[in-house]
Design a protein around this motif. Sequence first.
Motif, PDB file in Angstrom:
ATOM      1  N   LYS A 143       0.825  -1.205   0.000  1.00 47.61           N
ATOM      2  CA  LYS A 143       0.000   0.000   0.000  1.00 47.61           C
ATOM      3  C   LYS A 143       0.865   1.263   0.000  1.00 47.61           C
ATOM      4  O   LYS A 143       0.527   2.254  -0.652  1.00 47.61           O
ATOM      5  CB  LYS A 143      -0.959  -0.027   1.196  1.00 47.61           C
ATOM      6  CG  LYS A 143      -2.021  -1.116   1.069  1.00 47.61           C
ATOM      7  CD  LYS A 143      -2.860  -1.252   2.310  1.00 47.61           C
ATOM      8  CE  LYS A 143      -3.818  -0.128   2.501  1.00 47.61           C
ATOM      9  NZ  LYS A 143      -4.778  -0.387   3.595  1.00 47.61           N
ATOM     10  N   ARG A 144       1.987   1.214   0.707  1.00 47.21           N
ATOM     11  CA  ARG A 144       2.887   2.373   0.738  1.00 47.21           C
ATOM     12  C   ARG A 144       3.474   2.624  -0.656  1.00 47.21           C
ATOM     13  O   ARG A 144       3.551   3.769  -1.118  1.00 47.21           O
ATOM     14  CB  ARG A 144       4.011   2.139   1.745  1.00 47.21           C
ATOM     15  CG  ARG A 144       4.923   3.351   1.919  1.00 47.21           C
ATOM     16  CD  ARG A 144       6.124   3.051   2.797  1.00 47.21           C
ATOM     17  NE  ARG A 144       5.711   2.611   4.134  1.00 47.21           N
ATOM     18  CZ  ARG A 144       6.011   1.450   4.671  1.00 47.21           C
ATOM     19  NH1 ARG A 144       6.732   0.568   3.989  1.00 47.21           N
ATOM     20  NH2 ARG A 144       5.603   1.127   5.882  1.00 47.21           N
ATOM     21  N   ALA A 145       3.872   1.542  -1.332  1.00 50.88           N
ATOM     22  CA  ALA A 145       4.439   1.685  -2.676  1.00 50.88           C
ATOM     23  C   ALA A 145       3.391   2.257  -3.636  1.00 50.88           C
ATOM     24  O   ALA A 145       3.715   3.094  -4.492  1.00 50.88           O
ATOM     25  CB  ALA A 145       4.940   0.335  -3.182  1.00 50.88           C
ATOM     26  N   TYR A 146       2.144   1.825  -3.478  1.00 47.42           N
ATOM     27  CA  TYR A 146       1.079   2.377  -4.334  1.00 47.42           C
ATOM     28  C   TYR A 146       0.911   3.874  -4.086  1.00 47.42           C
ATOM     29  O   TYR A 146       0.796   4.662  -5.031  1.00 47.42           O
ATOM     30  CB  TYR A 146      -0.240   1.647  -4.076  1.00 47.42           C
ATOM     31  CG  TYR A 146      -1.425   2.389  -4.662  1.00 47.42           C
ATOM     32  CD1 TYR A 146      -1.631   2.422  -6.039  1.00 47.42           C
ATOM     33  CD2 TYR A 146      -2.306   3.091  -3.836  1.00 47.42           C
ATOM     34  CE1 TYR A 146      -2.697   3.134  -6.578  1.00 47.42           C
ATOM     35  CE2 TYR A 146      -3.365   3.797  -4.367  1.00 47.42           C
ATOM     36  CZ  TYR A 146      -3.559   3.818  -5.739  1.00 47.42           C
ATOM     37  OH  TYR A 146      -4.597   4.533  -6.272  1.00 47.42           O
ATOM     38  N   GLN A 147       0.901   4.273  -2.832  1.00 46.64           N
ATOM     39  CA  GLN A 147       0.726   5.685  -2.504  1.00 46.64           C
ATOM     40  C   GLN A 147       1.853   6.533  -3.078  1.00 46.64           C
ATOM     41  O   GLN A 147       1.640   7.677  -3.489  1.00 46.64           O
ATOM     42  CB  GLN A 147       0.671   5.862  -0.976  1.00 46.64           C
ATOM     43  CG  GLN A 147      -0.577   5.307  -0.325  1.00 46.64           C
ATOM     44  CD  GLN A 147      -1.834   6.082  -0.703  1.00 46.64           C
ATOM     45  OE1 GLN A 147      -1.765   7.248  -1.068  1.00 46.64           O
ATOM     46  NE2 GLN A 147      -2.979   5.431  -0.618  1.00 46.64           N
ATOM     47  N   GLN A 148       3.059   5.987  -3.100  1.00 46.35           N
ATOM     48  CA  GLN A 148       4.209   6.736  -3.607  1.00 46.35           C
ATOM     49  C   GLN A 148       4.216   6.826  -5.132  1.00 46.35           C
ATOM     50  O   GLN A 148       4.549   7.862  -5.695  1.00 46.35           O
ATOM     51  CB  GLN A 148       5.509   6.088  -3.120  1.00 46.35           C
ATOM     52  CG  GLN A 148       5.736   6.225  -1.615  1.00 46.35           C
ATOM     53  CD  GLN A 148       6.897   5.383  -1.124  1.00 46.35           C
ATOM     54  OE1 GLN A 148       7.385   4.489  -1.820  1.00 46.35           O
ATOM     55  NE2 GLN A 148       7.334   5.629   0.109  1.00 46.35           N
ATOM     56  N   ARG A 149       3.824   5.727  -5.807  1.00 46.30           N
ATOM     57  CA  ARG A 149       3.954   5.672  -7.260  1.00 46.30           C
ATOM     58  C   ARG A 149       2.660   5.996  -7.998  1.00 46.30           C
ATOM     59  O   ARG A 149       2.681   6.495  -9.107  1.00 46.30           O
ATOM     60  CB  ARG A 149       4.440   4.285  -7.683  1.00 46.30           C
ATOM     61  CG  ARG A 149       5.836   3.943  -7.160  1.00 46.30           C
ATOM     62  CD  ARG A 149       6.313   2.615  -7.708  1.00 46.30           C
ATOM     63  NE  ARG A 149       6.376   2.637  -9.157  1.00 46.30           N
ATOM     64  CZ  ARG A 149       5.509   2.048  -9.965  1.00 46.30           C
ATOM     65  NH1 ARG A 149       4.494   1.358  -9.473  1.00 46.30           N
ATOM     66  NH2 ARG A 149       5.639   2.116 -11.275  1.00 46.30           N
ATOM     67  N   PRO A 151       0.249   4.048  -9.640  1.00 41.09           N
ATOM     68  CA  PRO A 151      -0.109   3.478 -10.943  1.00 41.09           C
ATOM     69  C   PRO A 151      -1.621   3.565 -11.122  1.00 41.09           C
ATOM     70  O   PRO A 151      -2.373   3.644 -10.145  1.00 41.09           O
ATOM     71  CB  PRO A 151       0.346   2.019 -10.813  1.00 41.09           C
ATOM     72  CG  PRO A 151       0.290   1.740  -9.341  1.00 41.09           C
ATOM     73  CD  PRO A 151       0.682   3.022  -8.673  1.00 41.09           C
ATOM     74  N   SER A 152      -2.077   3.570 -12.352  1.00 44.12           N
ATOM     75  CA  SER A 152      -3.526   3.598 -12.578  1.00 44.12           C
ATOM     76  C   SER A 152      -4.118   2.226 -12.247  1.00 44.12           C
ATOM     77  O   SER A 152      -3.484   1.188 -12.468  1.00 44.12           O
ATOM     78  CB  SER A 152      -3.836   3.968 -14.029  1.00 44.12           C
ATOM     79  OG  SER A 152      -3.405   2.946 -14.903  1.00 44.12           O
ATOM     80  N   ILE A 153      -5.324   2.235 -11.684  1.00 45.00           N
ATOM     81  CA  ILE A 153      -6.002   0.998 -11.303  1.00 45.00           C
ATOM     82  C   ILE A 153      -7.402   0.979 -11.894  1.00 45.00           C
ATOM     83  O   ILE A 153      -8.145   1.961 -11.805  1.00 45.00           O
ATOM     84  CB  ILE A 153      -6.107   0.855  -9.766  1.00 45.00           C
ATOM     85  CG1 ILE A 153      -4.732   0.691  -9.131  1.00 45.00           C
ATOM     86  CG2 ILE A 153      -6.993  -0.340  -9.398  1.00 45.00           C
ATOM     87  CD1 ILE A 153      -4.772   0.576  -7.609  1.00 45.00           C
ATOM     88  N   ILE A 154      -7.744  -0.133 -12.521  1.00 44.72           N
ATOM     89  CA  ILE A 154      -9.121  -0.426 -12.898  1.00 44.72           C
ATOM     90  C   ILE A 154      -9.471  -1.734 -12.205  1.00 44.72           C
ATOM     91  O   ILE A 154      -8.853  -2.772 -12.481  1.00 44.72           O
ATOM     92  CB  ILE A 154      -9.297  -0.565 -14.419  1.00 44.72           C
ATOM     93  CG1 ILE A 154      -8.923   0.743 -15.126  1.00 44.72           C
ATOM     94  CG2 ILE A 154     -10.721  -0.964 -14.760  1.00 44.72           C
ATOM     95  CD1 ILE A 154      -8.942   0.649 -16.647  1.00 44.72           C
ATOM     96  N   ALA A 155     -10.404  -1.683 -11.287  1.00 43.79           N
ATOM     97  CA  ALA A 155     -10.766  -2.872 -10.501  1.00 43.79           C
ATOM     98  C   ALA A 155     -12.243  -3.180 -10.668  1.00 43.79           C
ATOM     99  O   ALA A 155     -13.080  -2.285 -10.582  1.00 43.79           O
ATOM    100  CB  ALA A 155     -10.438  -2.647  -9.029  1.00 43.79           C
ATOM    101  N   MET A 204      -8.511  10.437  -9.368  1.00 49.85           N
ATOM    102  CA  MET A 204      -7.699  10.339 -10.576  1.00 49.85           C
ATOM    103  C   MET A 204      -6.873   9.050 -10.570  1.00 49.85           C
ATOM    104  O   MET A 204      -6.210   8.733  -9.593  1.00 49.85           O
ATOM    105  CB  MET A 204      -6.764  11.544 -10.674  1.00 49.85           C
ATOM    106  CG  MET A 204      -5.959  11.587 -11.976  1.00 49.85           C
ATOM    107  SD  MET A 204      -5.005  13.115 -12.146  1.00 49.85           S
ATOM    108  CE  MET A 204      -6.339  14.308 -12.384  1.00 49.85           C
ATOM    109  N   GLY A 205      -6.949   8.320 -11.666  1.00 46.33           N
ATOM    110  CA  GLY A 205      -6.163   7.101 -11.802  1.00 46.33           C
ATOM    111  C   GLY A 205      -6.773   5.887 -11.135  1.00 46.33           C
ATOM    112  O   GLY A 205      -6.152   4.826 -11.114  1.00 46.33           O
ATOM    113  N   LEU A 206      -7.993   6.012 -10.585  1.00 44.03           N
ATOM    114  CA  LEU A 206      -8.635   4.885  -9.898  1.00 44.03           C
ATOM    115  C   LEU A 206     -10.084   4.752 -10.357  1.00 44.03           C
ATOM    116  O   LEU A 206     -10.890   5.667 -10.186  1.00 44.03           O
ATOM    117  CB  LEU A 206      -8.594   5.087  -8.385  1.00 44.03           C
ATOM    118  CG  LEU A 206      -9.325   4.039  -7.535  1.00 44.03           C
ATOM    119  CD1 LEU A 206      -8.707   2.658  -7.724  1.00 44.03           C
ATOM    120  CD2 LEU A 206      -9.315   4.430  -6.062  1.00 44.03           C
ATOM    121  N   GLN A 207     -10.410   3.609 -10.958  1.00 47.27           N
ATOM    122  CA  GLN A 207     -11.777   3.327 -11.386  1.00 47.27           C
ATOM    123  C   GLN A 207     -12.184   1.973 -10.819  1.00 47.27           C
ATOM    124  O   GLN A 207     -11.465   0.988 -10.988  1.00 47.27           O
ATOM    125  CB  GLN A 207     -11.874   3.299 -12.908  1.00 47.27           C
ATOM    126  CG  GLN A 207     -11.493   4.602 -13.581  1.00 47.27           C
ATOM    127  CD  GLN A 207     -11.605   4.494 -15.086  1.00 47.27           C
ATOM    128  OE1 GLN A 207     -12.701   4.510 -15.650  1.00 47.27           O
ATOM    129  NE2 GLN A 207     -10.464   4.390 -15.750  1.00 47.27           N
TER     130      GLN A 207
END
Length: 292
Positions: A143-149, A151-155, A204-207
């Motif tokens: 989760k920390r790496a996601y917060q720092q980087r 990346p776009s997510i489609i879930a 932004m970047g999260l759907q």
Amino acid sequence: MRFADIGQQLRAYRLESGLRAEEIAARLGVSRAALYRYEKGEVIKLDTIRRLAELLKISPLSLLGIGVEYFSRPLALQERLRQVEEDAEQILQLGGALCTLVTSEGYDSALAEGMADAANAAPERLAFHAAAEQALGLLVARKRAYQQRRPSIIAMISEAALRDLLMDGIAPGLRVSEAVRHNLILAARAEAENLAGLMESVPMGLQIGLLTDSAPAANFIVLRARERAHLCANPFGPDSQPLNAIGVGTVTAADEAVSIHQRVAENAWREARKGAEAAGRVRLLLAEMRLH
């Protein structure tokens, strides 16, 4: 050879083997420090790769990142997933009740409470505690790496899986006291409300979409980086029992595997409910659960 990739796969397979680093190093005839250097991407000879593969009971091709990687231990698969996520620029998830990387801190706290309670009652108490600590650490690191980087997510979340989560709570496979189970159910409902908020606001970047008509037969994630993409078929959620979970997860960079799963996910996304409609459906489920 990409020695950094070999090192990452070596660490994941070491966790999969259940052997301690000291044991592997001793059997290989090197120091523990040397083994850790291999895991960090130091140049490694082909003969050493062959001997490591024999010790870990895998094909040398698996250490070279060729073919399919298999994992029967949740910790090993979560570690491998963490590694692949570190380079991913786009993450496409199909199935499951939640999107792990955007769960709240309350989810982490509830899971820690559940793990601690289950460990106290487990026959292998110390081993359970150690595995639980590693599992929680991997979750926090991902989760920390996601917060720092970012990346776009489609879930695409499964409504059927979400309904089960609301009924049984976080970590349904853990044996916990009645009071802790109640807390895990409350935490699951709070997480569903968090999910509805994300669906509604569309950061932004999260759907996030909701699959309501049919549940996926299996959960998977496609992770695209600049140079290549990986497919991870993951039967183990972050709230899986850290010891003695039954299942086999796979990771592969094979083009045909990635392509067909990408197509399936894209088709599912077209059918998924999104935005305010999806959020309303989640809140309807929450209201139904509160009546029980």
